[in-house]
Design a protein around this motif. Sequence first.
Motif, mmCIF file in Angstrom:
data_model
loop_
_atom_site.group_PDB
_atom_site.id
_atom_site.type_symbol
_atom_site.label_atom_id
_atom_site.label_comp_id
_atom_site.label_asym_id
_atom_site.label_seq_id
_atom_site.Cartn_x
_atom_site.Cartn_y
_atom_site.Cartn_z
ATOM 1 N N LEU B 626 -28.306 20.494 21.439
ATOM 2 C CA LEU B 626 -29.249 20.318 22.552
ATOM 3 C C LEU B 626 -30.140 21.554 22.702
ATOM 4 O O LEU B 626 -31.358 21.460 22.865
ATOM 5 N N GLY B 627 -29.489 22.707 22.663
ATOM 6 C CA GLY B 627 -30.232 23.962 22.816
ATOM 7 C C GLY B 627 -31.245 24.148 21.703
ATOM 8 O O GLY B 627 -32.389 24.536 21.941
ATOM 9 N N ALA B 630 -34.189 21.790 22.177
ATOM 10 C CA ALA B 630 -35.086 22.292 23.229
ATOM 11 C C ALA B 630 -35.891 23.470 22.704
ATOM 12 O O ALA B 630 -37.102 23.591 22.953
ATOM 13 N N GLY B 738 -29.144 25.318 27.326
ATOM 14 C CA GLY B 738 -28.597 24.082 26.757
ATOM 15 C C GLY B 738 -27.171 24.285 26.290
ATOM 16 O O GLY B 738 -26.282 23.473 26.578
ATOM 17 N N THR B 742 -24.054 22.787 28.570
ATOM 18 C CA THR B 742 -23.224 21.720 27.993
ATOM 19 C C THR B 742 -21.751 22.111 28.033
ATOM 20 O O THR B 742 -20.882 21.305 28.400
#
Lengths: 175, 754
Positions: B626-627, B630, B738, B742
């Motif tokens: 996710l990080g 992004a 992120g 998470t």
Amino acid sequence: MSDVRAAFLTYGVPFVGSVLLAVGIAGGVMGGYALFQEQTDRCGQPELSVASAEETERVREGFTPAGGPNVPRLRFADLSPAERRAVEAGIEDPDTEGTVEGSFPNRDAFRRGVLVVAENETRYVTLATDDRCPQVSPLLLPLGLAAGLLGVVGVLTPPLYRRYLAFERRQREDG
Amino acid sequence: MNRALVEFGALCALAVLLVGFVAVARRAGGPRADGGYRQRSSLLDPSVLRAGVVRWTTTTDHRDVGLLYIAFGTLAALWGGVDAMMMRTELLTPAADVWSEATYNALFTTHGITMLFFFVTPVFFGIGNYFLPLLIGADDMAFPRVNAIGFWLLPPALLITRAGLPSQVAAQVLGALVEGPLVDFFAALEEPGIGWTLYTPLSTVTANPQIDLVLLGLHLSGIATTVGAINFVVTVFYERGPDTDWATLDIFSWTMLTTSGIVLFAFPLLGSALLMLLADRNLGTTFFTVGGGDPILWQHLFWFFGHPEVYILFLPATGLMSLILPKMVGRALFGFRYIVYSTLAIGVLSFGVWAHHMFTTSMNPRLSASFMAVSVAIAVPSAIKVFNWITTIWDGRLRMAAPGLLCIGSIGTFVVGGVTGVFLAAVPVDIFYHGTYYIVGHFHLITVGIIPMMMIAASYYWYPLITRRWYDRRLARFQVGLLVVGSVVTFGILLALGFQSLPRRYANYPAAFAPLQQVATVGSYVIGLSAILWLYNMIWSYWNGDPIDDADVWDLKETGQFTAEWQWLEGRLEREYNVTPTEPESVRPASTTDPERGSPHVLADPRGLVRSVLDDTLYGAIGGLLGTLAMSGVLFTAAFIGVFDVAAFAELAGLVGLRESALAGYLLFIVGGVTTWAILFRAIAEFLPGQVLVVSGLSYATIMSTGFMIAFYTGQSGLELVGYLGFVLVAHWLYGLGLAGTIRYAEYRRTVGE
């Protein structure tokens, strides 16, 4: 230490955010405006200010007994077509400046101020504005917007952080 | 750019935002400050609207009139502030390429007139109206109806003075639809570009009819100010309560009295000079013509009003400082009597310094020397005030509340503003600096460095008294910081520009000055932001602030400084709400760091983070993915803008022995983000700054970003380099958020699951 951290988050981060936001506004406005001007062709056309006959007389007479300044003269016929059109527009409507749309060979003379001699009239004409187009880096707009957005995040950090802490606290209580 | 439409649009946008925000703040508000239920009637309900309009347009109560003055002054400040922001925007570039030269001239003219005549004077008269009768124990002002008239002359005066803007907008709008004399009429009126000092012969020979309206508007505002001043003088002399005599008159009332005295002598002269100028322009008189009275006569008459006007604006600010500072440090004002003497001395001397504005007009040297002497002398009473304020602070317990911080900040900025003024009082220095940015820096360090700062300090100090609620104290401290820093940066730089002899009042300037001008503009935007934050705080807190428990909100009883206006509030609370007056021991602190009241505090690091290797790895990987995604969004945005080169990914691929392609490098980058960097974070998170995991993630990302900046650097320079560094940092912050977010969420799910 926690006091320092709290102060940093409450005042330090939003302060940096505010500065970034201010920088972003400056960059965004100038970058956006330059782009707008480029797209719409609304700049780069110098404007001439044409004095009325009475005002011209006053300029020539000056304010002292010694008389007015020695202002150079240009004959109307010697002007370029664009300059002529601008002077005519200024004569027709004293409230507006005449726009020079085309070649402008006498720019320096008009910048200093000249007496334009038409058929029977002499009028004092000066350059009102160069109306230059802004010359800025194309990067200025995106960087300004990015800095502004980041600045807003910085300014909103304290409430966001407090909400996050409340969320953590709720989680702990749930756990 | 079309100045009229832009400024009018900006003002309309401000108005819409303001009205919308008031509606939102009102709707969000809970019970009333006194605990009662709020009537949920719509503001647009005709009966409510009518009652409100009738009430506020016919009121003669001194507190209502005071609030009207303050509201009017605030709106004028926003208008003048928009002028200032537009001016500073023009100065971002050396060429006059945002506004034309004529527009720039109009901007500095209207900014000066609006701020001096329609912002500062009304706001101080408003504060005086509200608090002076309370401080001296009067029921109301001496002439309540005259007081209301004094206020109601101001809105038309402002509209007449600034008619150029609406009439230009009207001309453009009408001109797009029709043609005719009406359009010509509106088009003829445009904001004049002759400077707020209206110097002749320029103001005499410029044909713009709006100049005549400016003269009439200023004359009307002068009448309003004089009427208000008469009221203050009579109120202080004849309306004092039984407990107040000349020996016990408070310092703010002394300064308002002195200011009003100056007004009585200065403003009539302005009115006369304005009428002479009007006559010169329209009736062919020769008061200010060469061979007649002389253009310099205007400067004499104008500055005989104009310099006292400076002290009309400045003295109430010193009164507020002398009133608020002692409360913030828990000590009585040091040398009260000498501060009163210095106020009176300034009142008298202010009429003896006007020609220091005219040292460059070939005055007789003997005359300029005498004015130099008086100008230097007038610094003495101002210095007496400053030293007394500093001595008041000495050994006190400074309360780090917004009014106290403003007092400290303004002493600093005022000292710089004042000392630069002492230099300017010296003829040789003035000859050198006359007409440069040094002057602008000097007087702005006074006109921003103490005057609005003290207005804002008063607004915070008395906010609980007016609204019975607290303002947002953290936001207020932050706003104060922005205002002080913004002022120092902006006007300090103007001084520096003046040192380099850059002339003021030019839309164009040599390119060498651009960096300084740009920093000054950014500083001015910071001041603008702080003004908006102040307004936000005032409006939001009116409906949503914490209600006060008692009248002693500043712990003034503890130090015996519970003055008349607070006693009035206490009596009112007791009478109307049966609130028992408190004793010092039982009051709560005005500034609290108690977490329960919402102050930021940091929680302990979540424990038992590492429970299951499999889970940790899985969530770390998801977080990393996710990080990294992004982060990719930000990096590709940077690439699109042109500050980041995706070819750097190809180099990364080559580094590990893969084919040098951007795609391969990018995939490798994703894999690294999902595995290596995520696992490293899990391993060292507890050793990183930030007790909350998300903050640790940000710390981690910040540290990592430095390596990335070096590794992915492809020769950017200048703005590109600034953009590259900024985007890389933000991209990493998103990665950190992120990743840590998470993991934290997974931790929560696991805990709840158990």
